[in-house]
Design a protein around this motif. Structure first.
Motif, PDB file in Angstrom:
ATOM      1  N   THR A 167      66.252  98.794  29.865  1.00  0.00           N
ATOM      2  CA  THR A 167      67.349  99.139  30.828  1.00  0.00           C
ATOM      3  C   THR A 167      68.242 100.302  30.214  1.00  0.00           C
ATOM      4  O   THR A 167      68.163 100.585  28.727  1.00  0.00           O
ATOM      5  CB  THR A 167      68.172  97.846  30.875  1.00  0.00           C
ATOM      6  N   LEU A 194      71.432 100.190  28.869  1.00  0.00           N
ATOM      7  CA  LEU A 194      71.827  99.619  27.771  1.00  0.00           C
ATOM      8  C   LEU A 194      71.219  99.316  26.639  1.00  0.00           C
ATOM      9  O   LEU A 194      71.234  99.377  25.451  1.00  0.00           O
ATOM     10  CB  LEU A 194      72.801  98.282  28.140  1.00  0.00           C
ATOM     11  N   ARG A 202      68.756  90.562  26.272  1.00  0.00           N
ATOM     12  CA  ARG A 202      69.480  89.654  27.164  1.00  0.00           C
ATOM     13  C   ARG A 202      69.678  90.618  28.482  1.00  0.00           C
ATOM     14  O   ARG A 202      69.297  90.350  29.375  1.00  0.00           O
ATOM     15  CB  ARG A 202      70.549  89.041  26.607  1.00  0.00           C
ATOM     16  N   ASP A 203      70.004  91.881  28.380  1.00  0.00           N
ATOM     17  CA  ASP A 203      70.396  92.694  29.226  1.00  0.00           C
ATOM     18  C   ASP A 203      69.081  93.119  29.984  1.00  0.00           C
ATOM     19  O   ASP A 203      68.833  93.100  31.083  1.00  0.00           O
ATOM     20  CB  ASP A 203      71.065  94.264  28.601  1.00  0.00           C
ATOM     21  N   GLU A 255      67.998  90.064  32.236  1.00  0.00           N
ATOM     22  CA  GLU A 255      68.578  89.886  33.346  1.00  0.00           C
ATOM     23  C   GLU A 255      68.579  91.030  34.314  1.00  0.00           C
ATOM     24  O   GLU A 255      68.456  90.673  35.559  1.00  0.00           O
ATOM     25  CB  GLU A 255      70.228  89.988  32.867  1.00  0.00           C
ATOM     26  N   LYS A 256      68.285  92.028  34.002  1.00  0.00           N
ATOM     27  CA  LYS A 256      68.305  93.294  34.861  1.00  0.00           C
ATOM     28  C   LYS A 256      66.802  93.815  35.192  1.00  0.00           C
ATOM     29  O   LYS A 256      66.601  94.411  36.258  1.00  0.00           O
ATOM     30  CB  LYS A 256      69.158  94.413  34.181  1.00  0.00           C
TER      31      LYS A 256
END
Length: 215
Positions: free
Chosen positions: A47, A49, A80-81, A84-85
């Protein structure tokens, strides 16, 4: 109306120069040819980030260095990002996700050579992953000599991990094999000293066994 089958989450692990990126691309091609949508990703990354965190981790500013705990926290924030994404939405759609490195790499790289305690890393991992764990992990194993030769011919400057001494890479190799031995239900060790074609066929055989379990 029947529900779409859940996706599968495949992670590739191993030291530097074991051929994970090449294998990931080959497996994605084979899955697509079999009519299965495959999402190819990597860690840290996947992602915007997480990719920004990857650059900070692998290429810190000149003269700067992260502590092992700081590395672990940074990569877990990126993870984690990523979960989630990208990873969880893909699995929910029924896609397969092939990830070049995942949580095992954090267990290894941030613990060897006097790094973070395994208990600390596993506690963070549990909080970050929740119930999203790999369906199968392929651990690529190759001799340190071959891995060193492969790293030497790569294009571009070496990152902060590739530049570390041979003793570090040996500890990394042993740590990955220890994880595979401790978790045989999830992990499969692949001889990565073979040709890229043979490595792909060996890995594909393991994937086919997982596909059979899904049907």
């Amino acid at each position: 109306m029947s529900e779409r089958p859940a996706g599968r989450f495949i992670t590739l692990e191993g030291g530097e120069g074991t051929g994970k990126s090449t294998l990931a691309k080959g497996l994605a091609r084979k899955l697509e040819a079999a009519g299965i949508r495959a999402i190819l990703t990597r860690e840290p990354g996947g992602t915007p980030l997480a990719e920004a965190a990857r650059h900070l981790l692998l290429h810190p500013p000149e003269g700067e260095a992260w502590s092992p705990l700081s590395e672990a926290l940074l990569v877990n924030a990126a993870r984690r990002d990523h979960l989630e994404k990208l990873i969880r939405p893909a699995l929910a759609r029924g896609d397969w996700v092939i990830c070049d490195r995942f949580a095992d790499s954090t267990r290894v790289y941030q613990s060897v050579s006097g790094g973070v305690a395994q208990s600390t890393l596993l506690s963070i991992e549990s909080e970050v992953l929740g119930d999203t764990v790999p369906s199968m992990t392929l651990v690529l194993d190759v001799s340190l000599e071959v891995a060193r030769e492969r790293r030497a011919v790569r294009a571009g400057a070496m990152d902060t991990f590739e530049r570390r001494p041979e003793a570090f890479h040996e500890a990394v190799q042993m740590a990955f094999l220890a994880i595979a031995e401790a978790e045989p239900a999830r992990c499969r060790v692949i001889d990565a000293g073979q040709s890229a074609e043979d490595v792909l066929e060996a890995a594909w055989g393991e994937i086919c066994s997982l596909m059979g379990g899904q049907q």
